[in-house]
Motif scaffolding. Structure first.
Motif, PDB file in Angstrom:
ATOM      1  N   LYS A  35       0.821  -1.216   0.000  1.00  0.00           N
ATOM      2  CA  LYS A  35       0.000   0.000   0.000  1.00  0.00           C
ATOM      3  C   LYS A  35       0.854   1.265   0.000  1.00  0.00           C
ATOM      4  O   LYS A  35       0.364   2.341  -0.301  1.00  0.00           O
ATOM      5  CB  LYS A  35      -0.944   0.015   1.193  1.00  0.00           C
ATOM      6  CG  LYS A  35      -2.042  -1.025   1.094  1.00  0.00           C
ATOM      7  CD  LYS A  35      -2.939  -0.952   2.307  1.00  0.00           C
ATOM      8  CE  LYS A  35      -3.965  -2.050   2.297  1.00  0.00           C
ATOM      9  NZ  LYS A  35      -4.845  -2.004   3.468  1.00  0.00           N
ATOM     10  N   ASP A  36       2.142   1.125   0.292  1.00  0.00           N
ATOM     11  CA  ASP A  36       3.058   2.270   0.274  1.00  0.00           C
ATOM     12  C   ASP A  36       3.787   2.407  -1.067  1.00  0.00           C
ATOM     13  O   ASP A  36       4.559   3.346  -1.250  1.00  0.00           O
ATOM     14  CB  ASP A  36       4.096   2.134   1.397  1.00  0.00           C
ATOM     15  CG  ASP A  36       3.462   2.209   2.769  1.00  0.00           C
ATOM     16  OD1 ASP A  36       2.467   2.940   2.933  1.00  0.00           O
ATOM     17  OD2 ASP A  36       3.950   1.518   3.680  1.00  0.00           O
ATOM     18  N   TRP A  37       3.570   1.478  -1.976  1.00  0.00           N
ATOM     19  CA  TRP A  37       4.231   1.533  -3.273  1.00  0.00           C
ATOM     20  C   TRP A  37       3.622   2.649  -4.120  1.00  0.00           C
ATOM     21  O   TRP A  37       2.577   3.199  -3.795  1.00  0.00           O
ATOM     22  CB  TRP A  37       4.105   0.202  -3.985  1.00  0.00           C
ATOM     23  CG  TRP A  37       4.782  -0.939  -3.291  1.00  0.00           C
ATOM     24  CD1 TRP A  37       5.459  -0.914  -2.094  1.00  0.00           C
ATOM     25  CD2 TRP A  37       4.840  -2.285  -3.730  1.00  0.00           C
ATOM     26  NE1 TRP A  37       5.935  -2.159  -1.779  1.00  0.00           N
ATOM     27  CE2 TRP A  37       5.564  -3.021  -2.768  1.00  0.00           C
ATOM     28  CE3 TRP A  37       4.358  -2.953  -4.851  1.00  0.00           C
ATOM     29  CZ2 TRP A  37       5.802  -4.378  -2.897  1.00  0.00           C
ATOM     30  CZ3 TRP A  37       4.592  -4.307  -4.975  1.00  0.00           C
ATOM     31  CH2 TRP A  37       5.314  -5.007  -4.008  1.00  0.00           C
ATOM     32  N   ARG A  38       4.297   2.979  -5.227  1.00  0.00           N
ATOM     33  CA  ARG A  38       3.840   4.078  -6.077  1.00  0.00           C
ATOM     34  C   ARG A  38       3.282   3.575  -7.401  1.00  0.00           C
ATOM     35  O   ARG A  38       3.668   2.514  -7.884  1.00  0.00           O
ATOM     36  CB  ARG A  38       4.992   5.049  -6.307  1.00  0.00           C
ATOM     37  CG  ARG A  38       5.183   5.913  -5.057  1.00  0.00           C
ATOM     38  CD  ARG A  38       6.391   6.771  -5.124  1.00  0.00           C
ATOM     39  NE  ARG A  38       7.385   6.099  -4.269  1.00  0.00           N
ATOM     40  CZ  ARG A  38       8.667   6.130  -4.461  1.00  0.00           C
ATOM     41  NH1 ARG A  38       9.180   6.798  -5.447  1.00  0.00           N
ATOM     42  NH2 ARG A  38       9.478   5.497  -3.652  1.00  0.00           N
ATOM     43  N   VAL A  39       2.404   4.382  -7.974  1.00  0.00           N
ATOM     44  CA  VAL A  39       1.746   4.021  -9.230  1.00  0.00           C
ATOM     45  C   VAL A  39       2.732   4.092 -10.385  1.00  0.00           C
ATOM     46  O   VAL A  39       3.477   5.057 -10.526  1.00  0.00           O
ATOM     47  CB  VAL A  39       0.535   4.944  -9.501  1.00  0.00           C
ATOM     48  CG1 VAL A  39      -0.053   4.690 -10.880  1.00  0.00           C
ATOM     49  CG2 VAL A  39      -0.518   4.762  -8.425  1.00  0.00           C
TER      50      VAL A  39
END
Length: 162
Positions: free
Chosen positions: A34-38
Motif C-alpha cells: 500500500k506504500d508503493w507508487r503508481v
C-alpha cells in the motif's frame, strides 16, 4: 476535516487482513504494498477490469533510471484489479467497482531462473485467497508473460509524468 493521504486506500481495503496465506510457491504477501507508487493503469476490455500497476522503491528507481531491461533484483511490481462500473452521475466515467485480485511479480534472477527471473503470486477476493493449487501455477503466469520477453517479461507500459 483533514483527510489522510491514505484515505482512498482505506476505502478500498477497510478491514486489514490479519494473516494472508503464502502463495502455493512459497511467496509471502508483501504487506507494505500500500506504500508503493503508481506505475501505470490498464483497462482490460476482455475481463472488464481496471488495474492499477504499482511498484516498490526498487522498481520505481529502475524506471526513473531507465534500467528495466532487465529489471534489477529486488524489483516488485503489483497489479491491483477491480471490476469496472460506470458512475451513476457521470456515465462516461469508468471507475473501480468490486475488488478482483492482486498479483505480484518479484525479480530474483537466480531464485526464479526457470521463469525468466521473476516469481509470480496472486491473491483473489477480499479474503485474499492464494491463487493456484500448487507451485505449478507459475507456469500459467510465465506462459502468458513470455509474450513480453523483450520487455523482461513485464507487460506494463509506464505512464509518463510531465
Amino acid at each position: 476535516m483533514k483527510i489522510s493521504k491514505n484515505f482512498a486506500i482505506f476505502l478500498l481495503f477497510p478491514a486489514a487482513v490479519p494473516c494472508v496465506e503464502n502463495s502455493p510457491n512459497g511467496i509471502s504477501f508483501p504487506a507494505d504494498y500500500k506504500d508503493w507508487r503508481v506505475i501505470s493503469t490498464i483497462h482490460r476490455t476482455d475481463s472488464e477490469t481496471l488495474r492499477v500497476i504499482i511498484g516498490n522503491d526498487v522498481a520505481i528507481n529502475a524506471l526513473r533510471q531507465g534500467k528495466t531491461r532487465p529489471w534489477p533484483d529486488g524489483a516488485m511490481i503489483a497489479k491491483v484489479a477491480w471490476r469496472i462500473k460506470h458512475r451513476a452521475d457521470w456515465q462516461i466515467a469508468i471507475v473501480p467497482d468490486k475488488f478482483v485480485d492482486i498479483g505480484f511479480m518479484i525479480k530474483e534472477s537466480k531464485k526464479f531462473a526457470a521463469t525468466g527471473g521473476w516469481g509470480f503470486a496472486q491473491w483473489a477476493g477480499r479474503k485474499l485467497m492464494p491463487y493456484g493449487d500448487d507451485a505449478d501455477f507459475t507456469r500459467e503466469c510465465f506462459g502468458c508473460h513470455t509474450l513480453a520477453k523483450d520487455n523482461d517479461y513485464v507487460f506494463v507500459e509506464p505512464a509518463i509524468m510531465p
